[in-house]
Each structure stands twice: as structure tokens, then as C-alpha cells.
Design a protein around this motif. Structure first.
Motif, PDB file in Angstrom:
ATOM      1  N   VAL A 139       0.850  -1.203   0.000  1.00  0.00           N
ATOM      2  CA  VAL A 139       0.000   0.000   0.000  1.00  0.00           C
ATOM      3  C   VAL A 139       0.879   1.245   0.000  1.00  0.00           C
ATOM      4  O   VAL A 139       0.657   2.182  -0.774  1.00  0.00           O
ATOM      5  N   LEU A 140       1.892   1.270   0.872  1.00  0.00           N
ATOM      6  CA  LEU A 140       2.787   2.435   0.916  1.00  0.00           C
ATOM      7  C   LEU A 140       3.504   2.640  -0.410  1.00  0.00           C
ATOM      8  O   LEU A 140       3.698   3.772  -0.851  1.00  0.00           O
ATOM      9  N   GLU A 141       3.880   1.554  -1.067  1.00  0.00           N
ATOM     10  CA  GLU A 141       4.553   1.655  -2.365  1.00  0.00           C
ATOM     11  C   GLU A 141       3.631   2.190  -3.456  1.00  0.00           C
ATOM     12  O   GLU A 141       4.097   2.731  -4.452  1.00  0.00           O
ATOM     13  N   SER A 142       2.313   2.049  -3.276  1.00  0.00           N
ATOM     14  CA  SER A 142       1.375   2.465  -4.315  1.00  0.00           C
ATOM     15  C   SER A 142       0.949   3.930  -4.188  1.00  0.00           C
ATOM     16  O   SER A 142       0.249   4.436  -5.060  1.00  0.00           O
ATOM     17  N   ILE A 143       1.364   4.637  -3.125  1.00  0.00           N
ATOM     18  CA  ILE A 143       1.017   6.057  -2.984  1.00  0.00           C
ATOM     19  C   ILE A 143       1.571   6.807  -4.184  1.00  0.00           C
ATOM     20  O   ILE A 143       2.750   6.708  -4.511  1.00  0.00           O
ATOM     21  N   ASP A 144       0.695   7.569  -4.866  1.00  0.00           N
ATOM     22  CA  ASP A 144       1.158   8.279  -6.058  1.00  0.00           C
ATOM     23  C   ASP A 144       1.068   9.801  -5.939  1.00  0.00           C
ATOM     24  O   ASP A 144       1.528  10.514  -6.822  1.00  0.00           O
TER      25      ASP A 144
END
Length: 79
Positions: free
Chosen positions: A30-35
Motif C-alpha cells: 500500500v505504501l509503495e502504491s502512494i502516487d
């Protein structure tokens, strides 16, 4: 993770507010998907502990956009 304040956004427009939901999945993914990250750093206070023992804590986070999430629990809309 729990949602204190969240919004459903469709086609760039805020459709409704939500609360009382839980986000389900792999936290790191989820943290990696923050855009997108806002410049509105906000602080919150709470308590951390177990078995009746608590200690005051605080944390800070800006508004973030996560394009896709799995949501579980009972969602209360339009608060």
C-alpha cells in the motif's frame, strides 16, 4: 489500518465521505502504491498500550492518494 477520514473519488470528483472502514492487505505494498502526497502535514494524538497500560503517543502525516485499495468492515457514508 483504520480510516478516520476518507473519500471516494470517481473521475476526479469527490463522491462521498467514508469512515469506520478498515484497509486490508500488505502494508508495504500500500505504501509503495502512494502516487500523490499533499503539503498539509497534520498531527494526531492517541494512546498505545495493552492490558490497561497506555502511554500517550502522537504521529503526523500529510494527505496521501492511494489509487486502489481493498476496504473491509462497515462503511458509514456521508457523515
Amino acid at each position: 489500518f483504520g480510516v478516520d477520514e476518507g473519500y471516494i473519488i470517481e473521475n476526479g470528483e469527490i463522491k462521498q465521505s467514508i469512515r469506520g472502514a478498515s484497509l486490508v492487505g500488505n502494508g508495504l505494498k500500500v505504501l509503495e502504491s502512494i502516487d500523490m502526497v499533499g503539503n498539509d502535514l497534520g498531527y494526531g494524538v492517541g494512546t498505545c498500550g495493552k492490558k490497561g497500560q497506555g502511554i500517550p503517543i502522537s504521529g503526523a502525516q500529510p494527505t496521501v492518494r492511494i489509487p486502489k485499495l481493498m476496504v473491509a468492515g462497515t462503511v458509514k457514508a456521508n457523515w
